[in-house]
Design an enzyme around this catalytic site. Structure first.
Site, PDB file in Angstrom:
ATOM      1  N   ASP A   9       0.910  -1.346  -0.169  1.00  0.00           N
ATOM      2  CA  ASP A   9      -0.090   0.165  -0.143  1.00  0.00           C
ATOM      3  C   ASP A   9       0.752   1.261  -0.028  1.00  0.00           C
ATOM      4  O   ASP A   9       1.558   1.513   1.017  1.00  0.00           O
ATOM      5  CB  ASP A   9      -0.966  -0.079   1.442  1.00  0.00           C
ATOM      6  CG  ASP A   9      -1.732   1.207   1.555  1.00  0.00           C
ATOM      7  OD1 ASP A   9      -1.851   1.993   0.527  1.00  0.00           O
ATOM      8  OD2 ASP A   9      -2.131   1.435   2.665  1.00  0.00           O
ATOM      9  N   LYS A  71       2.831  11.563  -3.350  1.00  0.00           N
ATOM     10  CA  LYS A  71       1.767  10.892  -4.133  1.00  0.00           C
ATOM     11  C   LYS A  71       0.660  12.096  -4.417  1.00  0.00           C
ATOM     12  O   LYS A  71      -0.074  11.873  -5.655  1.00  0.00           O
ATOM     13  CB  LYS A  71       0.842  10.037  -3.198  1.00  0.00           C
ATOM     14  CG  LYS A  71       0.041   9.001  -3.982  1.00  0.00           C
ATOM     15  CD  LYS A  71      -0.438   8.001  -2.713  1.00  0.00           C
ATOM     16  CE  LYS A  71      -1.449   7.122  -3.545  1.00  0.00           C
ATOM     17  NZ  LYS A  71      -1.979   6.247  -2.188  1.00  0.00           N
ATOM     18  N   GLU A 175      -7.454   0.733  -4.181  1.00  0.00           N
ATOM     19  CA  GLU A 175      -7.108   0.730  -2.739  1.00  0.00           C
ATOM     20  C   GLU A 175      -8.502   0.072  -2.327  1.00  0.00           C
ATOM     21  O   GLU A 175      -8.398  -0.628  -1.468  1.00  0.00           O
ATOM     22  CB  GLU A 175      -7.028   2.099  -2.326  1.00  0.00           C
ATOM     23  CG  GLU A 175      -5.484   2.183  -2.401  1.00  0.00           C
ATOM     24  CD  GLU A 175      -5.008   3.745  -2.346  1.00  0.00           C
ATOM     25  OE1 GLU A 175      -5.743   4.638  -1.713  1.00  0.00           O
ATOM     26  OE2 GLU A 175      -3.942   4.027  -2.528  1.00  0.00           O
ATOM     27  N   ASP A 201     -13.406   5.006   1.809  1.00  0.00           N
ATOM     28  CA  ASP A 201     -11.851   4.830   2.113  1.00  0.00           C
ATOM     29  C   ASP A 201     -11.114   6.387   2.043  1.00  0.00           C
ATOM     30  O   ASP A 201     -11.009   7.075   1.071  1.00  0.00           O
ATOM     31  CB  ASP A 201     -11.288   3.933   0.899  1.00  0.00           C
ATOM     32  CG  ASP A 201      -9.626   3.861   1.041  1.00  0.00           C
ATOM     33  OD1 ASP A 201      -9.162   4.357   1.989  1.00  0.00           O
ATOM     34  OD2 ASP A 201      -9.008   3.239   0.323  1.00  0.00           O
TER      35      ASP A 201
END
Ligand code: AMP
Length: 614
Positions: A9, A71, A175, A201
């Site tokens: 992850d 990111k 994800e 999420d």
């Protein structure tokens, strides 16, 4: 090389690694012993690169050398308003290099420039080394997770970074899909057919929603939505703004000019936010910001925090609502809500989700920090050839988050792959040549939902050369676009002239053109339906006039009428040139020009039986 494959992850804030071995899931702690590896990269004076826990600690002391939240920059253009907004909060320097953001670090006498891809590579290299140390043998295979709402450019950068770090990526897994996989694996109870669940999420930088349909041994994703600009850091930034305001008003001190203090302030605010998840109030304590007073205490209550963040919280619920509507489902159809990502610990968020689902209990059995890595490891085990893996195979069908298409010569989008299409998938579109003896064609490729192509996210340019010269409209080009299981784009093209086909040379260049003010093309498309319809109507009209002129000119040349009708020919050239530059607000002018040209050419067209007319 071992066939064992790990699950990674790769998070905005932290990364987490799991492996499925000897029939159980096992976390692979970092060399420092942490369950997670902070996604931080630190550059020392000696040009050494430190990644993870120590990098985070060093970054607190020397913020301009510590890089994090990479990111958020991956696959974006420098002038993306989102990037610009983030730059206000990042203590390190980000410069524009070819319209891509690059981190610039001044180390001793040297200036180091690193792209988001370079920085992701460092993190993945560290993850690889640590995992190998833990497992005691080399590994090269991995499943890496990405936000479901990551676009193709963002996926390409992640994949390239992983390859450079020495990984063979078995799959880029979304994800929320990974979270669902982990949930179903741990709670393997049989469910009714057609039972739907929703994964909410919310991590540090991104928000993803996925609706899943669970069968006996398969999970189908039937809808995804989200916002790659929304997460825990945005909540931190609200508190940072609040504290800055207090410091300016009460102490006449603006910390924004001091990178180190901003970094410390940001840490304190994140801590305060976390405390507010379990406590009704807390105090943000700032030491040594000022000499007098040396310690500043700023109290904040949960209520105050919730008020500041309510618009962002509400935005996530609106996205859940939109995702359900697009999948033609009701909140009632959802049997389970699975929470993933650290920010789902915020009580107000949990309450708002429960409210939206009319009191439905939320599923908190899975560990929100680790379930995505667990799901990635499960998927890795299912895909690896390691014979010692005894794992129940669950088939996952994922979908595309955004529509994919190409623009035509009047900038109208042709959607080849609609959003929420199961992947892998491919589709074809046909184009005919517009001009006489046309030997090349270029298409702009876009991702998004708007009908006016340039209002979408620009992916790149496809140049097709080698076309067989033919009269206008006689050469047909078939463009095939495929999205593979990783969400990565593949393109091919072939032509057909007089029943003969040939594969064409194509060059696909990833674009560096700016996206302008695009925020979320799905929201934009919903809110601007009328504007889109108006544009589509205008583009059809404009396209017709251009084709009419070009093909008339071809007929004048072909039928040797030029000497007699030179003025009409010139008029066609003129109208064509003018119309090309007209925009949607000039619709009346295009209608006028259409009338003018049709009444001039119409009788000639009839008399000489013009061919290839639109
Ligand atoms: P993730 O990307 O899933 O690792 O989530 C990281 C984000 O979750 C960061 O913004 C954290 O500040 C946030 N987070 C972690 N724990 C809590 C908590 N107890 N309350 C609020 N936010 C939290």
């Amino acid at each position: 090389m071992s066939e064992v494959a790990i699950g990674i992850d790769l998070g905005t804030t932290n990364s987490c690694v799991y492996v499925h071995m000897n029939n159980r899931l096992k976390i692979l702690e970092s060399k420092e012993g942490g369950r997670i590896t902070p996604s931080y990269v630190f550059f020392t004076d000696q040009n050494a690169v430190i990644v993870g826990q120590y990098a985070k600690r060093m970054a607190d002391a020397k913020p301009e050398y510590g890089i994090y939240e990479i990111k958020r920059l991956v696959g974006r253009k420098y002038d993306d308003p989102y990037v610009k907004n983030n730059l206000n909060y990042l203590p390190f320097q980000v410069k524009n290099i070819g319209n891509e953001p690059a981190v610039v670090i001044q180390c001793r006498n040297q200036i180091i420039k690193k792209s988001p891809q370079d920085l992701c590579t460092y993190i993945l290299e560290k993850i690889k080394t640590d995992a190998e140390a833990k497992l005691g043998h080399p590994i090269d295979k991995a499943v890496i997770t990405v936000p479901a709402y990551f676009n193709i450019a963002q996926r390409e950068v992640t994949l390239a970074a992983a390859n450079r770090a020495g990984f063979t990526v078995l799959k880029l897994l979304n994800e929320p899909t990974a979270a669902a996989l982990s949930y179903y694996y741990e709670n393997n109870r049989s469910t009714e057919d057609e039972s739907y669940s929703l994964v909410y999420d919310l991590g540090g930088g991104t928000f993803d929603v996925a609706i899943l349909q669970k069968g006996d041994s398969d999970i189908k994703i039937v809808g995804v939505d989200g916002d790659t600009h929304l997460g825990g850091h945005d909540f931190d930034n609200l508190l940072v703004e609040h504290v800055c305001q207090v410091l300016i008003e009460k102490y006449n001190y603006n910390p924004k000019n001091d990178r180190r203090n901003m970094r410390r302030l940001s840490n304190e605010c994140e801590e305060a936010k976390k405390i507010l998840s379990v406590s009704e109030e807390t105090v943000i304590i700032l030491t040594a910001f000022l000499t007098d007073p040396n310690t500043i205490e700023i109290p904040i209550t949960r209520k105050e925090f919730e008020t500041k963040a309510q618009d962002l919280f509400k935005k996530t619920i609106d996205i859940v609502d939109r995702c359900l509507k697009k999948a033609n489902l009701d909140n009632d159809d959802i049997k389970e809500v699975i929470l993933s990502g650290g920010s789902t610990r915020i009580p107000k968020i949990q309450a708002m989700i429960t409210d939206y689902f009319e009191g439905k209990a939320l599923n908190k059995f899975i560990n929100p920090d680790e379930c995505v890595a667990e799901g990635a490891a499960l998927q890795a085990a299912m895909l690896s050839k390691d014979s010692s893996q005894e794992i129940t195979h669950i088939k996952i069908t994922d979908v595309t988050a955004l529509s994919l298409g190409i623009s035509n010569f009047v900038d109208l989008m042709t959607f080849l792959i609609k959003r929420n299409t199961p992947i892998p998938t491919s589709n074809k579109t046909r184009r005919i040549t517009v001009y006489n003896n046309q030997t090349s064609m270029t298409f702009d490729i876009y991702e998004g939902e708007r009908l006016e192509a340039k209002k979408n996210h620009f992916l790149g340019v496809l140049e097709i050369s080698d076309l067989t010269p033919a009269p206008p409209g006689e050469c047909t080009i078939e463009v095939t676009m495929s999205i593979d299981q990783n969400g990565i784009l593949k393109v091919s093209a072939r032509e057909t002239v007089s029943n003969k086909t040939k594969d064409l040379k194509i060059v696909y260049t990833r674009g560096s053109r700016s996206d302008g003010e695009i925020k979320n093309t799905l929201v934009d498309a919903t809110e601007n339906k009328q504007e889109d319809q108006r544009f589509s109507k205008f583009a059809e009209l404009k396209g017709y006039v251009i084709k009419y002129c070009v093909r008339s000119m071809y007929n004048f040349e072909d039928k040797n009428l030029l000497a007699k009708y030179r003025a009409a020919y010139d008029k066609c050239a003129d109208v064509c040139k003018n119309v090309k530059n007209l925009h949607v607000d000039d619709e009346k002018e295009v209608i006028r020009l259409k009338k003018e040209i049709c009444s001039l050419i119409g009788p000639i067209e009839k008399e000489y039986k013009f061919a290839h007319m639109p």
